[in-house]
Enzyme design. Structure first.
Site, short mmCIF file in Angstrom:
data_model
loop_
_atom_site.label_atom_id
_atom_site.label_comp_id
_atom_site.label_asym_id
_atom_site.label_seq_id
_atom_site.Cartn_x
_atom_site.Cartn_y
_atom_site.Cartn_z
N ASP A 42 0.82 -1.20 0.00
CA ASP A 42 0.00 0.00 0.00
C ASP A 42 0.86 1.26 0.00
OD1 ASP A 42 -2.58 -0.89 -0.17
OD2 ASP A 42 -3.03 -0.73 1.96
N LYS A 64 -3.04 3.36 -3.04
CA LYS A 64 -4.44 3.79 -3.01
C LYS A 64 -4.52 4.97 -2.06
CE LYS A 64 -7.89 0.98 -3.22
NZ LYS A 64 -8.25 1.23 -4.62
N MET A 181 -10.28 9.38 7.53
CA MET A 181 -10.60 9.97 6.23
C MET A 181 -11.66 11.07 6.34
SD MET A 181 -10.60 6.39 4.05
CE MET A 181 -11.42 5.47 5.38
#
Length: 266
Positions: A42, A64, A181
């Site tokens: 990642d 990502k 997020m």
């Protein structure tokens, strides 16, 4: 010519790389990384952790990041399956914990659909590491009855998060909120929680790059959340911690800022 494929020898392990500090990896994670022949890494996994791989391992970066060009989830899943079917020892190296907003569940489903049973090795998620780096106990009983881990970025096409309802629930049930997020939607989160009755003076901590040398943080209140993010220039990856448990971080900050008493020689 003899085939180089050894399907029975292939395997896949989903490894949580934690929030970034290599010393927070579990021993099981370190062993899995060292044994991998292929690592699918990642974007948020640091080079210090990737360096634990065998010198002969193939490293494939499958970044990502929200709002940036990213490898599609479908491609990652196909790559995982294809490499296992080639007989590789695949490690899917994921930031934080694979099953906490890491899409590990989707990857497990894809592997099982292909007849592959993966191993999952947990990692310390940023929602725990970030508050801990500030001395914030998420469930300190005089301040909280529990904790909710939430995402500020819902799945495309899904109904938006009802922050007003969450504000009312957190206030009535005395819950700590940990939001992943949530930076781009901080204003909407702030407005919704206030509308739900969560007091404006509720303490808030924002932690960016938790546990890394360049970690940054801001201590504020719910009413000042969005303004503090803008003023301090904080951005993703960050976690937002909301609740009275954040008072512990403020107490530590106040103590650090206080003048230290002079030691008198005897």
């Amino acid at each position: 010519m003899q085939s180089t494929l050894h399907p029975s020898a292939g395997s896949c392990t989903l490894v949580g790389a934690g929030p970034g500090d290599p010393e927070l990896l579990t021993l099981k994670a370190v062993r899995a990384i060292a044994a991998a022949s292929v690592l699918l890494v990642d974007d948020l996994v640091g080079q210090d952790i990737v360096a634990l791989a065998s010198p002969g391992a193939r490293i494939v970066h499958v970044g990502k990041r929200g709002g940036r060009p990213s490898t599609s989830q479908a491609f990652i899943e196909k790559l995982m399956v294809a490499q296992v079917q080639r007989g590789e020892r695949v490690v899917r190296l994921k930031g934080g914990d694979p099953f906490i907003f890491g899409r590990g569940g989707e990857e497990v489903q894809a592997l099982r659909a292909a007849g592959i049973e993966p191993v999952v090795i947990n990692g310390i998620t940023a929602g725990l590491a970030g508050p801990a780096s500030l001395g914030v106990p998420l469930t300190q009983r005089e301040h909280a009855q529990g904790v909710l881990l939430l995402t500020g970025q819902g799945q495309p096409g899904s109904a938006p998060t009802d922050w007003t309802l969450l504000g009312a629930t957190a206030h009535q049930a005395r819950l700590t909120l940990v939001i992943y997020m949530g930076m781009r939607g901080a204003q909407a989160i702030q407005d919704g929680l206030l509308a739900g009755g969560l007091p404006a003076h509720t303490p808030v901590a924002v932690v960016q790059h938790a546990t890394l040398a360049h970690q940054r943080q801001a201590l504020t209140t719910l009413a000042g959340l969005h303004q503090s993010i803008v003023r301090e220039g904080l951005a993703s990856p960050s976690v937002i911690v909301i609740g009275d448990v954040v008072r512990g971080a403020q107490a530590l900050a106040d103590r650090a800022a206080a003048p230290q008493p002079l030691c008198m020689a005897g």
